[in-house]
Design a protein around this motif. Structure first.
Motif, mmCIF file in Angstrom:
data_model
loop_
_atom_site.group_PDB
_atom_site.id
_atom_site.type_symbol
_atom_site.label_atom_id
_atom_site.label_comp_id
_atom_site.label_asym_id
_atom_site.label_seq_id
_atom_site.Cartn_x
_atom_site.Cartn_y
_atom_site.Cartn_z
ATOM 1 N N SER A 73 4.694 4.019 -3.174
ATOM 2 C CA SER A 73 3.869 4.892 -4.007
ATOM 3 C C SER A 73 2.505 4.271 -4.288
ATOM 4 O O SER A 73 2.316 3.066 -4.187
ATOM 5 C CB SER A 73 4.581 5.193 -5.328
ATOM 6 O OG SER A 73 4.495 4.062 -6.172
ATOM 7 N N ARG A 74 1.576 5.141 -4.659
ATOM 8 C CA ARG A 74 0.230 4.700 -5.009
ATOM 9 C C ARG A 74 0.288 3.682 -6.147
ATOM 10 O O ARG A 74 -0.421 2.683 -6.144
ATOM 11 C CB ARG A 74 -0.589 5.926 -5.423
ATOM 12 C CG ARG A 74 -2.044 5.684 -5.719
ATOM 13 C CD ARG A 74 -2.888 5.653 -4.471
ATOM 14 N NE ARG A 74 -2.778 6.837 -3.658
ATOM 15 C CZ ARG A 74 -3.702 7.799 -3.574
ATOM 16 N NH1 ARG A 74 -4.814 7.708 -4.256
ATOM 17 N NH2 ARG A 74 -3.535 8.832 -2.781
ATOM 18 N N ASP A 75 1.166 3.938 -7.123
ATOM 19 C CA ASP A 75 1.280 3.031 -8.279
ATOM 20 C C ASP A 75 1.726 1.642 -7.886
ATOM 21 O O ASP A 75 1.220 0.650 -8.385
ATOM 22 C CB ASP A 75 2.321 3.544 -9.272
ATOM 23 C CG ASP A 75 1.943 4.887 -9.772
ATOM 24 O OD1 ASP A 75 0.765 5.081 -10.053
ATOM 25 O OD2 ASP A 75 2.843 5.732 -9.861
ATOM 26 N N ASP A 132 -0.431 -1.450 -8.700
ATOM 27 C CA ASP A 132 0.148 -2.490 -9.553
ATOM 28 C C ASP A 132 0.074 -3.854 -8.864
ATOM 29 O O ASP A 132 -0.251 -4.857 -9.491
ATOM 30 C CB ASP A 132 1.611 -2.167 -9.886
ATOM 31 C CG ASP A 132 1.721 -1.118 -10.992
ATOM 32 O OD1 ASP A 132 0.678 -0.818 -11.611
ATOM 33 O OD2 ASP A 132 2.826 -0.620 -11.226
ATOM 34 N N HIS A 138 -3.498 -5.023 -9.061
ATOM 35 C CA HIS A 138 -3.898 -5.410 -10.422
ATOM 36 C C HIS A 138 -3.197 -6.680 -10.896
ATOM 37 O O HIS A 138 -3.735 -7.435 -11.694
ATOM 38 C CB HIS A 138 -3.618 -4.258 -11.394
ATOM 39 C CG HIS A 138 -4.441 -3.043 -11.103
ATOM 40 N ND1 HIS A 138 -4.161 -1.796 -11.590
ATOM 41 C CD2 HIS A 138 -5.549 -2.885 -10.328
ATOM 42 C CE1 HIS A 138 -5.063 -0.927 -11.146
ATOM 43 N NE2 HIS A 138 -5.913 -1.563 -10.376
ATOM 44 N N ALA A 139 -1.989 -6.910 -10.396
ATOM 45 C CA ALA A 139 -1.251 -8.100 -10.800
ATOM 46 C C ALA A 139 -1.679 -9.315 -9.966
ATOM 47 O O ALA A 139 -1.178 -10.425 -10.174
ATOM 48 C CB ALA A 139 0.243 -7.857 -10.640
ATOM 49 N N TYR A 171 -7.697 0.911 -16.625
ATOM 50 C CA TYR A 171 -7.202 1.170 -17.977
ATOM 51 C C TYR A 171 -8.184 1.995 -18.793
ATOM 52 O O TYR A 171 -7.774 2.848 -19.586
ATOM 53 C CB TYR A 171 -6.798 -0.139 -18.665
ATOM 54 C CG TYR A 171 -5.528 -0.650 -18.042
ATOM 55 C CD1 TYR A 171 -4.324 0.012 -18.267
ATOM 56 C CD2 TYR A 171 -5.533 -1.730 -17.162
ATOM 57 C CE1 TYR A 171 -3.160 -0.397 -17.639
ATOM 58 C CE2 TYR A 171 -4.372 -2.146 -16.534
ATOM 59 C CZ TYR A 171 -3.187 -1.480 -16.779
ATOM 60 O OH TYR A 171 -2.045 -1.870 -16.154
#
Lengths: 342, 97
Positions: free
Chosen positions: A119-121, A125, A128-129, A317
Motif C-alpha cells: 500500500s501507499r501508506d 511509512d 518517513h521512518a 503531518y
C-alpha cells in the motif's frame, strides 16, 4: 499505475464472475508457475500484476520502484527551494512545471508499486521512518541558481541514462510508468542545459557560478549510477529478471561519453584530471569515485539527509488536516445524496 | 504513523487522447470522490494536453478475468482460423476482395 485492487482475492469482481484468483496457487502448481515464469523471462516477455511471480521478484520490484518514487518526491525539494528566487517569470514557470512533473513521476511510480500488493501508506511509512532509501544525490544542497541548471543537465541526464533501459523492464506497470516518465525527463534536461548556456553567455561572475556548480556536482552525479559492477552482487539476478539491462559501470561510461561533448559546447571543464579519450577502448577514461562519501550519504550522513527527510515528514503531518477534510467532505456529500434519494 | 491514505479509494483513469479515438487506460490514483479523482487525473495524467476527455472508475468496480483462466477463456478462439479472411483462397483474377 495499474491497480492493486485487481490483485486482491476478496475483490467483488471475483465473487461476481466466480473466477478463481491468482496468488493462492496450490503447492503442486508452484513448479508449473515457476516454469511459466522462467519461460517468460527466457523469452523476454512481460509480467502483469495478476500473474504468478516469485516472491523475490515481487520484493525486488517493490523495493526498487518505491525507492524510485521516494527519489522523485524528495527530489522536489532541492529545486523547489529556488522557485521563489528564480531570476525571471519565464524561469519560474519552467521550474514550477518541472517540480510538478517530479511529483507526478512519484505518483506514477507509487501506483506501479501498489500493483504488487504494497500500500501507499506502507511505502510512505518506510520513507518517513528512514527505513526506505532514495537517490543519494538529493542529499546535496542547491547553493546557487546555477545548481538548478546543473541538476537539469547532469542529474536528470544521469537519470534518463538509467531510466531508458527500464522502459523495457519485464514488469509491465513499471515499464509503462517509465515510458511516461522518460518522455517528460527530456524537457528537464534540456531546460537545465539551456539555462546554463544562457548563464555562460553572461558575465564572468555568472560563468564562474556555472563552473563552480559543475565542480561541486560532477562526482556525486557519477556516483548516482551505483557501486562498481564488482561490488554489485544483485546485478546478475536483476539482469536475469530483465529489471536491469545495463550494468552500473556500463551506464556510467555511456553518461561520461555523452556528457564530455556537451560540456565542451557549454564551455565548462569537468573536474577530473584523469578524464581523457582512450583511442584503444574508444571511450573516455575517468578518475576514481570517492565511494566512502557515497556510502556515508546513502547511510544518512550526507549534507542534507536530515533536512530532506524532516521536510518530507513535516509536510505529511502538516497536510493531515487537508486529507481529513477531503474525506469528511466526501462522506457528507455522499450522505446528502443518499438522503435526497430516499 | 497515520494510515489516512488507505481511506482514499483507488480509481482507474481512462483518457481520450483526441476526438475520434477511444478512451484508453493510462493509470490509477487515490481520491476521496469522483469529482476529486477527475481533477487529480487532469493534473497527473494530462499536464501536456494528452487528453480531451477523462473517465474515472472506482477500481473496485472492475471485474477482471484471471490469468489462470486464460486457457479455457481464450483458447477456444485459437482453432477457428476460418474466422479470418486469409483462410480463404480466391483466384488472383478476382482482384481485391
Amino acid at each position: 499505475m495499474y491497480t492493486q485492487a485487481l490483485d486482491i482475492p476478496e475483490g467483488s469482481g471475483d465473487a461476481a464472475t466466480g473466477l478463481k484468483h491468482s496468488g493462492q496457487v496450490p503447492a503442486a502448481d508452484v513448479a508449473a508457475s515457476q516454469a511459466w515464469f522462467d519461460a517468460t523471462m527466457d523469452a523476454d516477455g512481460k509480467i502483469e500484476p495478476q500473474d504468478w511471480m516469485p516472491e523475490a521478484y515481487r520484493k525486488t520490484l517493490v523495493r526498487q520502484i518505491s525507492q524510485h518514487a521516494h527519489s522523485e518526491i524528495i527530489g522536489m525539494q532541492p529545486e523547489g527551494n529556488w522557485i521563489s528566487r528564480a531570476p525571471s517569470l519565464k524561469r519560474k514557470a519552467i521550474l514550477i512545471a518541472k517540480v510538478q512533473d517530479e511529483g507526478g513521476h512519484g505518483l506514477y511510480l507509487y501506483s506501479a508499486a501498489e500493483t504488487l500488493g504494497t500500500s501507499r501508506d506502507q511505502m510512505l511509512d518506510a520513507l518517513h521512518a528512514g527505513k526506505a532509501k532514495y537517490s543519494s544525490i538529493f542529499n546535496y544542497p542547491t547553493l546557487t541558481w546555477a545548481d538548478v541548471g546543473v541538476i537539469g543537465w547532469l542529474v536528470d541526464g544521469a537519470a534518463i541514462m538509467n531510466q531508458i533501459p527500464l522502459c523495457r523492464c519485464t514488469y509491465g506497470p513499471y515499464a509503462r510508468a517509465m515510458i511516461r516518465i522518460c518522455k517528460e525527463e527530456s524537457f528537464h534536461q534540456r531546460q537545465g542545459y539551456e539555462n546554463l548556456l544562457t548563464m555562460m553567455r553572461g558575465t564572468a561572475a555568472q560563468q564562474a557560478m556555472v563552473q563552480d556548480a559543475v565542480n561541486r556536482w560532477w562526482w556525486s552525479v557519477l556516483a548516482m549510477f551505483g557501486p562498481p559492477d564488482v561490488d554489485s552482487p544483485n546485478t546478475a539476478q536483476a539482469t536475469r529478471w530483465g529489471i536491469k539491462r545495463i550494468s552500473n559501470d556500463g551506464l556510467r561510461q555511456r553518461f561520461v561519453d555523452a556528457t564530455v561533448p556537451q560540456a565542451k559546447v557549454l564551455g565548462v571543464t569537468l573536474p577530473d584530471p584523469d578524464l581523457k579519450w582512450n583511442d584503444a577502448t574508444q571511450q573516455h577514461d575517468y578518475g576514481t569515485i570517492d565511494w566512502n562519501e557515497f556510502w556515508a550519504t546513502v547511510n544518512g550522513n550526507g549534507p542534507c539527509n536530515k533536512e530532506r527527510l524532516g521536510t518530507r515528514v513535516k509536510a505529511h503531518y502538516d497536510g493531515q488536516w487537508v486529507r481529513d477534510a477531503a474525506l469528511a467532505y466526501a462522506a457528507r456529500q455522499k450522505a446528502r445524496a443518499m438522503k435526497e434519494a430516499a | 504513523m497515520t494510515t489516512e491514505l488507505t481511506d482514499w479509494p483507488l480509481w482507474e483513469v481512462f483518457v481520450r487522447s483526441k476526438q475520434g479515438l477511444e478512451h484508453k487506460h493510462c493509470g490509477s490514483l487515490h481520491a476521496v470522490d469522483a469529482a476529486q479523482a477527475l481533477q487529480m487525473a487532469r493534473d497527473v495524467y494530462t499536464r501536456r494536453q494528452e487528453g480531451v476527455s477523462i473517465w474515472v472508475v472506482p477500481s473496485s468496480a472492475i471485474t477482471a478475468s484471471a490469468p489462470e483462466n486464460k486457457a479455457e477463456f481464450f483458447d477456444p478462439a485459437g482453432d477457428k482460423i476460418y474466422r479470418h479472411p486469409t483462410f480463404y483462397s480466391i483466384p488472383d483474377e478476382v482482384g481485391h476482395m
